[in-house]
Design an enzyme around this catalytic site. Structure first.
Site, PDB file in Angstrom:
ATOM      1  N   ASP A   1       0.835  -1.201   0.000  1.00 20.29           N
ATOM      2  CA  ASP A   1       0.000   0.000   0.000  1.00 20.29           C
ATOM      3  C   ASP A   1       0.870   1.251   0.000  1.00 20.29           C
ATOM      4  OD1 ASP A   1       0.694  -0.705   2.717  1.00 20.29           O
ATOM      5  OD2 ASP A   1      -0.715   0.824   3.413  1.00 20.29           O
TER       6      ASP A   1
ATOM      7  N   GLU B   1      -0.095  -0.724   5.804  1.00 21.62           N
ATOM      8  CA  GLU B   1       0.950  -0.150   6.659  1.00 21.62           C
ATOM      9  C   GLU B   1       0.833   1.361   6.727  1.00 21.62           C
ATOM     10  OE1 GLU B   1       4.828   1.456   7.967  1.00 21.62           O
ATOM     11  OE2 GLU B   1       3.773   1.834   6.085  1.00 21.62           O
TER      12      GLU B   1
END
Length: 380
Positions: free
Chosen positions: A75, A139
């Site tokens: 991400d 994250e």
């Protein structure tokens, strides 16, 4: 002997899959297909529901020990402004640099590890140990359904590694500067002091919460929390906001709020710091509402053979002596440290989260050599 994968091609392909946190999954599907073709057993592990649904991936090659794991995230943060010289998801190479969101934080790091494994396996198709990847899609966000959940699954399925390397960009300016062996903890606190609203000309008829809040903040910031420890700098308490929501100049407000953050070393725990704050609030303003969120405790992986192997690999690839460090913000290593020794080493982080995020092609190739050397030292 198979032909090793090209790190630039791998990184560019991952960048071309838009994956703003939480990653919708396309980049992990592509990564899983690559790893499956290399012989890994790939398990997709989505957690959460609705908008919070988060793709995660665990892949392992081999069953024996030692077991070396690489942890990272697919991400990314949003592109932000439209003023990109190269499209945020184009994966363009220009002037010796690879451009795109995630190039350095941290699709480039993932690509370097995968390329390193492919080069390693081309020479050693049957390593004695195991290699795995723990990849999350959460994250950069709240991290509720990412690495923590995967680690719980790994524990239930007896997949906890002997050592984990997190591929976050750890180097301030050039490759080989810093290996992270720990991180400070972080606690965010919101204080609400209630009073009684009234006219400023008649203070005896009111109860000014601002005065009591200021006494609390003065007490909290009067002395340093500590002077640091062997591996950590001093803890830091910073007031990040004060608000009374009062546009009038002749009104004593009914309440006052403040926000603060503490980045703390291994001399403290989040729970102990919350207790200290509550004690100060009780002393100066009984009834203060204290809301605290501990985003991570401090952790330290004391130097040992695994950290030494990583340092040797960095030294060999870069010619520099890496500094063992615990500074900076939080990372998913704070979760991994609860299960096994962990250290962080990745790319140069100067452009992460910026417009025209990029990484030098030479740095990607250098990081690939570091990881390949580490594999040779640990699982060959």
């Amino acid at each position: 002997m198979s032909v090793p994968l090209n790190v630039i091609d791998l990184a560019a392909d991952l960048i071309r899959h838009p994956s703003v946190s939480p990653d919708p999954g396309g980049s992990q599907i592509a990564l899983g297909e690559t790893l499956s073709a290399m012989g890994f057993t790939v398990t997709h592990l989505p957690f959460g529901e609705g908008d919070e649904r988060t793709p995660n991936l665990f892949a392992r090659l081999g069953a024996g020990g030692p077991h070396l794991c690489f942890a990272g995230h697919t991400d990314v943060v949003p592109p932000g402004s439209d003023d990109w010289t190269h499209g945020p998801y184009a994966g363009d190479v220009a002037g010796g640099r690879l451009y795109g969101r995630g190039a350095c934080d941290m699709k480039g790091g993932i690509a370097a590890f995968v390329a390193a494994v492919s080069a390693f396996l081309a020479r050693r198709p049957e390593p004695r140990g195991s290699i795995s990847l723990l990849i999350t899609g959460d994250e950069e966000g709240p991290a509720h359904f990412g690495t923590q959940k995967v680690l719980e699954w790994m524990r239930r399925n007896h997949e906890i590694p002997d050592f984990c390397v997190v591929g976050e960009p750890t180097n301030p300016a050039v490759m080989g500067e810093v290996i992270k062996i720990g991180r400070r903890g972080s606690i965010n606190v919101h204080l609400t002091v209630h009073g009684r609203q009234g006219h400023v000309a008649y203070p005896h008829r009111a109860d000014n919460p601002v005065h009591r809040l200021l006494r609390i903040l003065s007490a909290l910031t009067a002395e340093p929390l500590d002077e640091g420890s062997e591996w950590f700098e001093p803890s830091s308490l910073q007031v990040t906001g004060i608000d009374v929501g009062n546009p009038a100049t002749n009104v004593i407000p009914a309440r006052a709020t403040a926000a603060l953050n503490i980045r703390f070393n291994n001399l403290h725990t989040g729970g102990a710091l919350r207790g200290w704050i509550e004690t100060i609030c009780q002393r100066y303003a009984p009834g203060t509402v204290v809301e605290a969120h501990i985003s991570g405790e401090s952790f330290l992986t004391k130097p040992g053979p695994e950290v030494a192997a990583l340092a040797d690999a960095v030294r060999t690839a870069t010619g520099r002596e890496p500094r063992l460090d615990t500074g900076g913000g939080t990372s998913d290593a704070r979760f991994i440290a609860l299960y096994c020794p962990v250290a962080e080493f990745g790319l140069v982080g100067t452009s992460m989260h910026q417009i025209d995020e990029h990484v030098a092609v030479d740095d990607l190739e250098c990081l690939t050599r570091v990881y390949e050397d580490l594999l040779e030292r640990m699982v060959a």
